[in-house]
Structures are given as C-alpha cells and as structure tokens.
Design an enzyme around this catalytic site. Structure first.
Site, short mmCIF file in Angstrom:
data_model
loop_
_atom_site.label_atom_id
_atom_site.label_comp_id
_atom_site.label_asym_id
_atom_site.label_seq_id
_atom_site.Cartn_x
_atom_site.Cartn_y
_atom_site.Cartn_z
N ASP A 98 -3.40 -13.39 -0.13
CA ASP A 98 -4.08 -12.40 0.71
C ASP A 98 -4.78 -13.18 1.80
OD1 ASP A 98 -5.15 -10.16 1.80
OD2 ASP A 98 -6.15 -9.44 -0.01
N ASP A 101 -10.52 -14.61 4.13
CA ASP A 101 -9.08 -14.69 3.83
C ASP A 101 -8.42 -15.88 4.51
OD1 ASP A 101 -9.44 -12.38 2.33
OD2 ASP A 101 -8.68 -11.04 3.88
N GLU A 141 -9.01 -12.15 -6.64
CA GLU A 141 -8.90 -12.77 -5.31
C GLU A 141 -9.95 -13.86 -5.18
OE1 GLU A 141 -8.20 -10.45 -1.79
OE2 GLU A 141 -9.52 -11.74 -0.61
N ASP A 193 2.49 2.16 3.19
CA ASP A 193 3.47 1.24 3.80
C ASP A 193 4.87 1.75 3.48
OD1 ASP A 193 1.64 -0.72 4.69
OD2 ASP A 193 1.62 -1.70 2.71
N HIS A 200 0.88 -1.16 0.00
CA HIS A 200 0.00 0.00 0.00
C HIS A 200 0.93 1.21 0.00
CE1 HIS A 200 -3.23 -2.73 1.86
NE2 HIS A 200 -3.58 -2.44 0.62
N ASP A 222 -15.49 -11.38 4.53
CA ASP A 222 -14.31 -11.79 3.76
C ASP A 222 -13.33 -12.49 4.72
OD1 ASP A 222 -12.27 -11.96 1.96
OD2 ASP A 222 -11.90 -9.82 1.82
N GLU A 240 -8.88 -4.92 -8.79
CA GLU A 240 -9.20 -6.09 -7.94
C GLU A 240 -10.67 -6.00 -7.56
OE1 GLU A 240 -6.77 -6.47 -4.39
OE2 GLU A 240 -8.02 -8.09 -3.60
N HIS A 293 -12.99 -13.08 -3.03
CA HIS A 293 -13.88 -12.08 -3.65
C HIS A 293 -14.78 -12.73 -4.71
CE1 HIS A 293 -10.89 -8.59 -2.56
NE2 HIS A 293 -11.28 -9.27 -1.52
#
Ligand code: 3MF
Ligand code: MG
Length: 345
Positions: A283, A250, A210, A52, A49, A248, A174, A213
């Site tokens: 992810d 993950d 993803e 980051d 990101h 979600d 995404e 998703h």
C-alpha cells in the site's frame, strides 16, 4: 531470488498525485491500463475496492452488479491475474461522512451494511472470499459526538450481519488509529482481533496489518504481525513505510526504516507466511514529484527491497544470534545485525 512470495497491490497505488494542498499532477491511468501493468511489474493479484470492479455500484441492480463483476473477472483472467481481496469503499459516499457502521443515524448504519453486502456479491463474482474492512470513518473528530460503547456494538453488529450474509466470506480488519478521523474505534490489531473474538464466528475474522498504520499507533509493526501470526490471524499485509508520526505517508517499503523492514520479514519467515499462500500486499504511494512515466517505481522498488531483505534474513547467522542471546550480549547482537544489514562484514 526467493520465489515463494507472491505480491499484490491495489489500483489506488497508481495515482494522480493530488494531496490535500494541491491538485493532481499526473494524468489518470485507465483501470484496464493499470491491470496491464501488474504482470509487467511482477505482481500477481489485485486488491479491489468494490467500485473499482463495478463503478457507480450504488445505482446498479444486483443482476447488473453481478454481470459487471463477472466481466471484470474475465478481464483479470485475460491478464493472468486474480483478486486477492475486496473492500467496501464506504468512506467516499456522502452518507458516510460521519462514519457508516458507527453513524449516529440508524438509516446510515443500515446503508453501510447493505453496501457491504453488495461488496460481497462483487467479491464472490470475482472469485474471492477475503473481505477487508478498513474502518476509515468509524471514529470521531471529537469524543462527545458518538458513544464508544454503542459504536463498538454497532461495529460488532455489522461484522455479524456480514458473516450472516455469506457463509463463505472471511473478514480481515485493517486497523488504523487516525486519519481521516482524529481517533478511530479500531486503532490496533489487538482491537481488531478482539472484535472478531466477540463476533458470532471468530474463525472467520482476522486482520490485515499495514506497516504505516502500526507506526502511527506508536507500535512496532513486526510485533503486531507476530501477535496476529501467533493467533493464525494474519490474512494479508500492507507493506509500506512511515517517517514518524505524521499523516499516513505510504512510503516505499523499507525506505524510511530498514531495520523495521528487516524485522517484519524475520517475523513473516518465522511465522510461515510464505507457505500460507497469502500475498505480500503493498500500500504505497508514488511521490507527488514523480513524472507520469516513472510513477510506478515505488511498487518495483518496494518489491526489490523486500526480496533483498528476504535474502538478508535467510543468510543471517542464527548460531551467532543464539550465542549472543545465551550470553545476554545484546550489544554484540545489535552490531551483528547492523553489520549484516550494511554488508560491512
Ligand atoms: C488507508 C488505507 C486504505 C486501505 C484500503 C483497503 C486506501 O490508509 O490503508 O487504502 O488499505 O482501502 O481497504
Ligand atoms: Mg492499507
């Protein structure tokens, strides 16, 4: 062990374990310490990101942003890592509370585009051209709050302005159907690629798929990937898993539905993904119950399951498969797949 895949993840995959109903349960791992873990765990690239790489990016001048991003690149190099992709983290800024690119307030839409340009500066300074747009809050809580025709046009405008800002940047959208919003404007890879086709340079817009998703959209992730591969638009993946239509989750790749995972690898292999040089991105989230010293097992476990399934795909009897298809005996094909996955025959 199949050596032709390369792996990446985002630093948010190592987390403190907070959820909407409870506080954090593990201490924060400093960014530099996270970077030091990558190679140890068998990963070669970092998904960033923008903030980051340059914390507090909004308060910094273009010169400062570039200097700090270049410092980060040195840190990466020191660890033998590269930046796979970068993404503007629009969804954490209070201005983006009701979306950035699709906000009703034109000043907020302008901010979102300016922030995306800063992200591109960060990404390029990290030596990377692949920008990911996860359109987190570009949707609605209630249908009446925004206009879907205008919103789609606003998204298109943002994509075009990003493409204008840098001739090098390529965008991987995404898609995600919901969470944090009730309904997102780009819920599937079909929407993402259609938006790209409407843009001023469709060659520079593709997708990142993803698994969770796709499943949240009620779709089959391997078919979604096949669709993007057929268009030469699968530019990264976020492998994980999802146990039904919930938040979600993950979860570790393959941990909820091994058959989905196997079919994902089948399509990646058939579509030549490993030879494209693109990364297998994860992810994944550690369970909140994990203690700090073992809160990275979800990463290595996902990779182990991935590689074991690559072996399964490469040792699959394709003659048997062809024969079953020719006979239209899909029961035989199905039990053959199950025996192969279970190792029972
Ligand atoms: C949310 C996501 C995001 C994106 C990431 C990349 C925080 O469901 O998947 O993870 O993958 O922001 O831009
Ligand atoms: Mg993701």
């Amino acid at each position: 062990m199949p050596a032709d895949y390369r792996f990446s993840f985002g630093p948010w995959n190592i987390s403190e374990g907070g959820d909407p109903f409870g506080p954090t349960v593990r201490p924060t791992v400093a960014f530099a310490d996270k970077l030091a873990l990558y190679k140890k765990l068998g990963f070669e690239a970092v998904q960033f990101h923008d903030d980051d790489a340059v914390p507090d990016i909004e308060s910094k001048s273009p010169g400062q942003i570039e200097r700090e991003a270049k410092e980060m690149k040195k840190l990466l190099k020191g660890e033998g890592l590269v930046c796979e992709l970068f993404a503007p983290r629009l969804w954490e800024d209070p201005r983006g509370v009701d979306g950035g690119f699709t906000a009703n307030d034109p000043a907020v839409r302008k901010w979102a585009i300016e922030r995306s340009k800063k992200s591109i500066d960060v990404g390029h300074a990290l030596g990377c051209n692949l920008m990911v747009l996860w359109l987190a809050r570009e949707g609605t809580y209630i249908r009446e709050s925004k206009n879907s025709i205008d919103s789609t046009k606003h998204l298109l405008d943002a994509v075009n302005k990003i493409l204008d800002y840098s001739k090098k940047v390529i965008i991987a959208i995404e898609p995600k159907p919901n969470e944090p919003m009730d309904q997102a404007y780009i819920p599937t890879i079909g929407h993402a690629l259609a938006l790209g086709m409407m843009s001023k340079d469709p060659r520079r817009v593709g997708g990142l798929i993803e698994v969770a998703h796709s499943l949240l959209a009620g779709l089959d992730p391997s078919d979604d990937m096949g669709f993007a591969l057929a268009a030469n638009k699968l530019w990264s993946v976020h492998l994980n898993d999802q146990n039904g239509l919930k938040y979600d989750q993950d979860k570790s790749f393959g941990s909820s539905n091994l058959r989905h995972a196997w079919n994902i690898i089948r399509v990646l292999e058939a579509g030549g993904y490993p030879k494209s040089g693109r990364y297998i991105g994860l992810d994944v989230k550690a369970m909140r119950t994990q203690k700090a010293d073992v809160a990275h097992k979800h990463l290595v476990n996902s990779k182990e399951i991935f590689l074991a399934l690559v072996e399964k795909v490469r040792t699959w009897d394709t003659k048997f498969e062809k024969q079953c298809i020719a006979n239209r005996d899909y029961e035989e094909l199905e039990i053959g797949v199950m025996r192969h996955l279970m190792g029972s025959r």
